[in-house]
Design a protein around this motif. Structure first.
Motif, PDB file in Angstrom:
ATOM      1  N   ARG A 164      21.342 100.588 -14.919  1.00  0.00           N
ATOM      2  CA  ARG A 164      21.535 100.785 -13.483  1.00  0.00           C
ATOM      3  C   ARG A 164      20.217 101.164 -12.796  1.00  0.00           C
ATOM      4  O   ARG A 164      19.914 100.691 -11.693  1.00  0.00           O
ATOM      5  CB  ARG A 164      22.551 101.895 -13.245  1.00  0.00           C
TER       6      ARG A 164
ATOM      7  N   SER B  76      35.640 103.367 -16.441  1.00  0.00           N
ATOM      8  CA  SER B  76      34.992 104.624 -16.047  1.00  0.00           C
ATOM      9  C   SER B  76      33.477 104.470 -15.931  1.00  0.00           C
ATOM     10  O   SER B  76      32.808 105.303 -15.327  1.00  0.00           O
ATOM     11  CB  SER B  76      35.319 105.735 -17.057  1.00  0.00           C
TER      12      SER B  76
ATOM     13  N   SER C  72      32.110 101.975 -14.338  1.00  0.00           N
ATOM     14  CA  SER C  72      31.895 101.160 -13.131  1.00  0.00           C
ATOM     15  C   SER C  72      31.171  99.850 -13.455  1.00  0.00           C
ATOM     16  O   SER C  72      30.101  99.556 -12.913  1.00  0.00           O
ATOM     17  CB  SER C  72      31.098 101.954 -12.081  1.00  0.00           C
TER      18      SER C  72
ATOM     19  N   ASP D  75      30.157  95.803 -13.732  1.00  0.00           N
ATOM     20  CA  ASP D  75      30.107  94.668 -12.819  1.00  0.00           C
ATOM     21  C   ASP D  75      30.970  93.518 -13.316  1.00  0.00           C
ATOM     22  O   ASP D  75      31.265  92.594 -12.562  1.00  0.00           O
ATOM     23  CB  ASP D  75      28.661  94.182 -12.669  1.00  0.00           C
TER      24      ASP D  75
ATOM     25  N   ALA E 205      39.473  98.545  -8.589  1.00  0.00           N
ATOM     26  CA  ALA E 205      38.038  98.770  -8.762  1.00  0.00           C
ATOM     27  C   ALA E 205      37.208  97.580  -8.303  1.00  0.00           C
ATOM     28  O   ALA E 205      35.980  97.693  -8.178  1.00  0.00           O
ATOM     29  CB  ALA E 205      37.737  99.087 -10.226  1.00  0.00           C
TER      30      ALA E 205
ATOM     31  N   VAL F  28      36.617  94.778  -9.943  1.00  0.00           N
ATOM     32  CA  VAL F  28      35.782  94.293 -11.041  1.00  0.00           C
ATOM     33  C   VAL F  28      36.199  92.876 -11.440  1.00  0.00           C
ATOM     34  O   VAL F  28      37.373  92.644 -11.746  1.00  0.00           O
ATOM     35  CB  VAL F  28      35.882  95.227 -12.264  1.00  0.00           C
TER      36      VAL F  28
END
Length: 352
Positions: free
Chosen positions: A181, A204, A206, A208, A227, A229
């Motif tokens: 990240r 959890s 996050s 992509d 979310a 995703v």
């Protein structure tokens, strides 16, 4: 992938826009950009079904050195210390590169213009893939893994690709994701393939992108949808390994952005025509949706929809031309349905 330096004129049935509406006419491709679309027939370089090229949302190209593994449970095939990893350790580097080249060659000839590879082997694994990719002109998104003892993936990687969170200590996964990240890289994880116990853990972080979700239940899919995703499904691979099939229709109903991948080359050839046919006939019965999953959706997931995914005037495009007069395609009445359910790599006249 044939580079378009000047101008090419294509005629026939054009699958236009994001809805892939069939349009009888011609298309002028100038330096890779759709310069003109018109009705009627004119002298052209190629004639057939003109459509977006395909996007393979998940593949393990390194597995190209093994094409005929025995039928084994998933963990014995690809888990830590499994058959795949033992074979890769035993195979000379030059053979691994050659295997990737052969798979990339097949992909380009069979209409694939972009792919996302989960790259194992650390920096050397990335080196091998880039060596194999040289000269093919494909859009390649590399999801790498760190070398042992490191949490950083190679700078050439588009993102970090992690197998199930259950395969690694939690603290290590968190460090790898945090480092990725900080460098602006994407995070992709396998989840819900052999069991659903790693889905919430994956969310959890996050991510992509999630891959598989064959074991996902209604509540899991709701969490994924909330979310926002994307998910790449690989149904033929899931069929071979016996883990079940993903609830693709439910994913779409929930608004999840779904892409399609062929997964491990050792289990299935990287043939998206076979993948589309299976997805349409076994899971969706919606040819337009299947083709969108394999083109526009895949391009969006890989951040490549500025040059792949849909044909529009003024847009840079990766275009595939299908021979609608081949023995296999003769008699086509619905070009989109036949493309999804019947076409094969041998019907591809060109990928531009």
């Amino acid at each position: 992938m044939e580079e378009v330096e000047g101008e090419r004129i294509l005629s026939g049935t054009i699958l236009l826009g994001e809805d892939f509406e069939p349009f009888e006419g011609y298309l002028v491709l100038r330096r890779g950009v759709v310069a003109e679309v018109g009705s009627g027939r004119i002298d052209s370089d190629l004639d057939g079904i003109i459509c977006p090229a395909l996007v393979n949302g998940h593949i393990h190209l390194g597995d190209s050195v093994l094409k005929d593994p025995p039928y084994l449970p998933l963990e014995e095939l690809v888990g830590p210390g499994g058959l795949k990893h033992r074979i890769l350790q035993e195979t000379p580097r030059r053979e691994q590169v050659e295997g990737m080249k052969r798979s990339l060659s097949f992909m380009t000839k069979s209409g694939t213009c972009a792919f996302a590879d989960f790259r194992e082997g650390g920096v050397d694994g990335v080196d091998m893939l880039y060596e194999a990719m040289d000269g093919f002109g494909m859009i390649g998104r590399v999801f790498g893994r760190p070398d042992p003892g490191s949490v950083r993936v190679d700078e050439r990687c588009w993102g970090v690709g992690i197998s199930s969170t259950r395969d690694h200590p939690r603290y290590l996964v968190e460090e790898v994701v945090e480092r990725a990240r900080s460098e602006g890289k994407r995070v992709a994880l396998h989840a819900g393939e052999s069991g659903r116990d790693d889905i919430e853990d994956a969310l959890s972080l996050s991510p992509d992108l999630l891959v598989h979700l064959t074991k996902a239940e209604e509540g899991d899919l709701k969490m994924v949808a909330e979310a926002g995703v994307p998910v790449v499904v690989c149904p033929r691979s899931n069929l071979v390994t016996g883990v079940g099939l993903p609830e693709v229709r439910r994913m779409l109903d929930m608004g999840i952005l779904v892409g399609l991948g062929t997964d491990n080359v050792m289990l299935n050839s990287p043939d998206l025509f076979s993948e589309m046919e299976f997805l349409s006939k076994a899971l969706l019965h919606n040819d337009r949706q299947v083709f969108m999953i394999c083109t526009l959706n895949g391009a969006r997931i890989l951040g490549a929809d500025d040059e792949a995914g849909a044909i529009r005037p003024g847009k840079r495009c990766r275009i595939m031309v299908i021979d609608n007069r081949s023995d296999k395609m003769w008699g086509v009445r619905d070009p989109l349905a036949s493309l999804v359910r019947r076409a094969a790599p041998s019907d591809v006249l060109a990928v531009l």
